[in-house]
Scaffold this motif. Structure first.
Motif, PDB file in Angstrom:
ATOM      1  N   ASP A   1      15.975  -3.025 -21.120  1.00  0.00           N
ATOM      2  CA  ASP A   1      14.966  -3.002 -22.186  1.00  0.00           C
ATOM      3  C   ASP A   1      14.512  -1.556 -22.376  1.00  0.00           C
ATOM      4  OD1 ASP A   1      12.836  -3.195 -23.928  1.00  0.00           O
ATOM      5  OD2 ASP A   1      11.789  -4.748 -22.795  1.00  0.00           O
ATOM      6  N   PRO A   2      14.926  -0.941 -23.470  1.00  0.00           N
ATOM      7  CA  PRO A   2      14.555   0.459 -23.715  1.00  0.00           C
ATOM      8  C   PRO A   2      13.044   0.685 -23.804  1.00  0.00           C
ATOM      9  CG  PRO A   2      16.331  -0.208 -25.174  1.00  0.00           C
ATOM     10  CD  PRO A   2      15.848  -1.453 -24.478  1.00  0.00           C
ATOM     11  N   GLU A   3      12.277  -0.391 -24.011  1.00  0.00           N
ATOM     12  CA  GLU A   3      10.816  -0.270 -24.111  1.00  0.00           C
ATOM     13  C   GLU A   3      10.133  -0.438 -22.753  1.00  0.00           C
ATOM     14  OE1 GLU A   3       9.020  -0.781 -27.479  1.00  0.00           O
ATOM     15  OE2 GLU A   3      10.887  -0.246 -28.452  1.00  0.00           O
ATOM     16  N   LEU A   4      10.912  -0.553 -21.694  1.00  0.00           N
ATOM     17  CA  LEU A   4      10.376  -0.747 -20.354  1.00  0.00           C
ATOM     18  C   LEU A   4       9.419   0.371 -19.993  1.00  0.00           C
ATOM     19  CD1 LEU A   4      10.649  -2.498 -17.752  1.00  0.00           C
ATOM     20  CD2 LEU A   4      12.482  -0.957 -17.054  1.00  0.00           C
ATOM     21  N   ARG A   5       8.294  -0.011 -19.406  1.00  0.00           N
ATOM     22  CA  ARG A   5       7.292   0.960 -18.961  1.00  0.00           C
ATOM     23  C   ARG A   5       7.127   0.833 -17.456  1.00  0.00           C
ATOM     24  NH1 ARG A   5       4.163   3.479 -22.198  1.00  0.00           N
ATOM     25  NH2 ARG A   5       2.333   3.328 -20.882  1.00  0.00           N
ATOM     26  N   PHE A   6       6.819   1.952 -16.824  1.00  0.00           N
ATOM     27  CA  PHE A   6       6.659   1.989 -15.377  1.00  0.00           C
ATOM     28  C   PHE A   6       5.224   2.336 -15.010  1.00  0.00           C
ATOM     29  CE2 PHE A   6      11.110   2.672 -16.099  1.00  0.00           C
ATOM     30  CZ  PHE A   6      11.718   1.947 -15.084  1.00  0.00           C
ATOM     31  N   ALA A   7       4.750   1.725 -13.939  1.00  0.00           N
ATOM     32  CA  ALA A   7       3.469   2.082 -13.339  1.00  0.00           C
ATOM     33  C   ALA A   7       3.801   2.556 -11.927  1.00  0.00           C
ATOM     34  CB  ALA A   7       2.527   0.892 -13.308  1.00  0.00           C
ATOM     35  N   HIS A   8       3.697   3.857 -11.702  1.00  0.00           N
ATOM     36  CA  HIS A   8       4.013   4.445 -10.404  1.00  0.00           C
ATOM     37  C   HIS A   8       2.756   4.436  -9.549  1.00  0.00           C
ATOM     38  CE1 HIS A   8       5.334   8.242  -7.987  1.00  0.00           C
ATOM     39  NE2 HIS A   8       5.176   7.182  -7.224  1.00  0.00           N
ATOM     40  N   LEU A   9       2.786   3.643  -8.497  1.00  0.00           N
ATOM     41  CA  LEU A   9       1.671   3.580  -7.559  1.00  0.00           C
ATOM     42  C   LEU A   9       1.890   4.672  -6.514  1.00  0.00           C
ATOM     43  CD1 LEU A   9       1.362  -0.288  -7.159  1.00  0.00           C
ATOM     44  CD2 LEU A   9       0.169   1.223  -8.745  1.00  0.00           C
ATOM     45  N   ALA A  10       1.104   5.721  -6.595  1.00  0.00           N
ATOM     46  CA  ALA A  10       1.316   6.907  -5.769  1.00  0.00           C
ATOM     47  C   ALA A  10       0.133   7.143  -4.836  1.00  0.00           C
ATOM     48  CB  ALA A  10       1.519   8.125  -6.670  1.00  0.00           C
ATOM     49  N   GLY A  11       0.462   7.620  -3.653  1.00  0.00           N
ATOM     50  CA  GLY A  11      -0.577   7.945  -2.679  1.00  0.00           C
ATOM     51  C   GLY A  11      -0.012   8.807  -1.574  1.00  0.00           C
ATOM     52  N   ASP A  12      -0.901   9.272  -0.707  1.00  0.00           N
ATOM     53  CA  ASP A  12      -0.421  10.144   0.363  1.00  0.00           C
ATOM     54  C   ASP A  12       0.186   9.328   1.501  1.00  0.00           C
ATOM     55  OD1 ASP A  12      -2.426   9.551   2.429  1.00  0.00           O
ATOM     56  OD2 ASP A  12      -3.833  10.738   1.267  1.00  0.00           O
ATOM     57  N   ARG A  13       1.007  10.005   2.284  1.00  0.00           N
ATOM     58  CA  ARG A  13       1.766   9.353   3.339  1.00  0.00           C
ATOM     59  C   ARG A  13       0.857   8.620   4.320  1.00  0.00           C
ATOM     60  NH1 ARG A  13       3.302   8.895   8.202  1.00  0.00           N
ATOM     61  NH2 ARG A  13       5.470   8.599   8.803  1.00  0.00           N
ATOM     62  N   GLU A  14      -0.245   9.236   4.726  1.00  0.00           N
ATOM     63  CA  GLU A  14      -1.117   8.632   5.727  1.00  0.00           C
ATOM     64  C   GLU A  14      -1.682   7.294   5.246  1.00  0.00           C
ATOM     65  OE1 GLU A  14      -5.163   9.569   8.307  1.00  0.00           O
ATOM     66  OE2 GLU A  14      -4.272  11.164   7.113  1.00  0.00           O
ATOM     67  N   LEU A  15      -2.153   7.255   4.022  1.00  0.00           N
ATOM     68  CA  LEU A  15      -2.696   6.015   3.476  1.00  0.00           C
ATOM     69  C   LEU A  15      -1.620   4.936   3.415  1.00  0.00           C
ATOM     70  CD1 LEU A  15      -4.830   4.272   2.090  1.00  0.00           C
ATOM     71  CD2 LEU A  15      -4.256   5.430  -0.065  1.00  0.00           C
ATOM     72  N   ILE A  16      -0.440   5.288   2.927  1.00  0.00           N
ATOM     73  CA  ILE A  16       0.635   4.307   2.811  1.00  0.00           C
ATOM     74  C   ILE A  16       1.079   3.835   4.187  1.00  0.00           C
ATOM     75  CG2 ILE A  16       3.005   3.934   2.027  1.00  0.00           C
ATOM     76  CD1 ILE A  16       2.337   5.927  -0.286  1.00  0.00           C
ATOM     77  N   ALA A  17       1.186   4.744   5.139  1.00  0.00           N
ATOM     78  CA  ALA A  17       1.566   4.370   6.505  1.00  0.00           C
ATOM     79  C   ALA A  17       0.565   3.388   7.098  1.00  0.00           C
ATOM     80  CB  ALA A  17       1.690   5.613   7.382  1.00  0.00           C
ATOM     81  N   ASN A  18      -0.719   3.641   6.890  1.00  0.00           N
ATOM     82  CA  ASN A  18      -1.746   2.726   7.395  1.00  0.00           C
ATOM     83  C   ASN A  18      -1.620   1.342   6.764  1.00  0.00           C
ATOM     84  OD1 ASN A  18      -2.902   4.547   9.201  1.00  0.00           O
ATOM     85  ND2 ASN A  18      -4.325   5.339   7.666  1.00  0.00           N
ATOM     86  N   ARG A  19      -1.316   1.302   5.486  1.00  0.00           N
ATOM     87  CA  ARG A  19      -1.125   0.014   4.816  1.00  0.00           C
ATOM     88  C   ARG A  19       0.098  -0.713   5.364  1.00  0.00           C
ATOM     89  NH1 ARG A  19      -2.485   0.860  -1.611  1.00  0.00           N
ATOM     90  NH2 ARG A  19      -4.674   1.401  -1.322  1.00  0.00           N
ATOM     91  N   MET A  20       1.156   0.032   5.615  1.00  0.00           N
ATOM     92  CA  MET A  20       2.369  -0.589   6.156  1.00  0.00           C
ATOM     93  C   MET A  20       2.109  -1.169   7.540  1.00  0.00           C
ATOM     94  SD  MET A  20       5.454   1.893   4.938  1.00  0.00           S
ATOM     95  CE  MET A  20       6.730   0.807   5.596  1.00  0.00           C
ATOM     96  N   LEU A  21       1.353  -0.458   8.359  1.00  0.00           N
ATOM     97  CA  LEU A  21       1.054  -0.945   9.703  1.00  0.00           C
ATOM     98  C   LEU A  21       0.205  -2.214   9.676  1.00  0.00           C
ATOM     99  CD1 LEU A  21       0.384   2.471  11.480  1.00  0.00           C
ATOM    100  CD2 LEU A  21       2.349   0.924  11.823  1.00  0.00           C
ATOM    101  N   ALA A  22      -0.565  -2.394   8.608  1.00  0.00           N
ATOM    102  CA  ALA A  22      -1.420  -3.576   8.489  1.00  0.00           C
ATOM    103  C   ALA A  22      -0.680  -4.800   7.946  1.00  0.00           C
ATOM    104  CB  ALA A  22      -2.616  -3.255   7.594  1.00  0.00           C
ATOM    105  N   ARG A  23       0.535  -4.597   7.403  1.00  0.00           N
ATOM    106  CA  ARG A  23       1.286  -5.724   6.830  1.00  0.00           C
ATOM    107  C   ARG A  23       1.818  -6.629   7.930  1.00  0.00           C
ATOM    108  NH1 ARG A  23       5.258  -3.388   2.170  1.00  0.00           N
ATOM    109  NH2 ARG A  23       6.308  -2.502   3.957  1.00  0.00           N
TER     110      ARG A  23
END
Length: 158
Positions: free
Chosen positions: A89-111
């Motif tokens: 779909d050429p009209e496809l739109r993206f939402a990039h959820l971006a954050g720093d490594r430390e925050l993402i790592a903490n979230r991964m450890l909580a999963r």
């Protein structure tokens, strides 16, 4: 889109609900071999992702052709992956959820019960190609609450 642990599934699911759209979890389309590889801490290669991306592109194309609303959570780490998805779909739109490594790592450890180990976060950050100026989409700061991220996504539509 974004690296593991950035909130793609939770934000995507809530966004789909708010839009009355179908939600697809991109991880559900990985082959058992890819899941096993990631579970063992081995990053996927472009070749590993090829069939997965084609399946996701087909889902996007089907939604476009049937007029269905679709929200898909998918890492889409590289520009060429996003280009392939846009073939659906050429009209496809993206939402990039971006954050720093430390925050993402903490979230991964909580999963709980997720096959993606923390050891793969750095490999994903290393290959991540953020959205370019000519790509339709928005980059969001994952420090914001999910409800605010969804509002920002909805307000970014042309």
């Amino acid at each position: 889109m974004g690296v593991c642990g950035c909130g793609k599934s939770s934000v995507g699911g809530r966004l789909a609900e708010s839009l009355g759209a179908k939600f697809l979890e991109g991880d559900a389309f990985h082959s058992p071999a890819n899941v096993a590889k990631m579970s063992a801490g081995t990053p996927l290669t472009d070749a590993d992702r090829a069939e997965w991306l084609l399946q996701l592109m087909a889902e996007i194309r089907n939604a476009r052709e049937t007029g269905a609303s679709l929200v898909l959570s998918c890492s889409a780490l590289k520009r060429r992956y996003r280009d392939l998805l846009r073939e659906g779909d050429p009209e496809l739109r993206f939402a990039h959820l971006a954050g720093d490594r430390e925050l993402i790592a903490n979230r991964m450890l909580a999963r709980i019960n997720h096959y993606m180990p923390l050891s793969l976060l750095d490999s994903q950050l290393n290959v991540l190609e953020p959205l370019q100026a000519d790509e339709a989409g928005i980059t969001l700061d994952i420090r914001k609450e999910p409800a605010q991220l969804i509002t920002d996504i909805l307000n970014s539509n042309p």
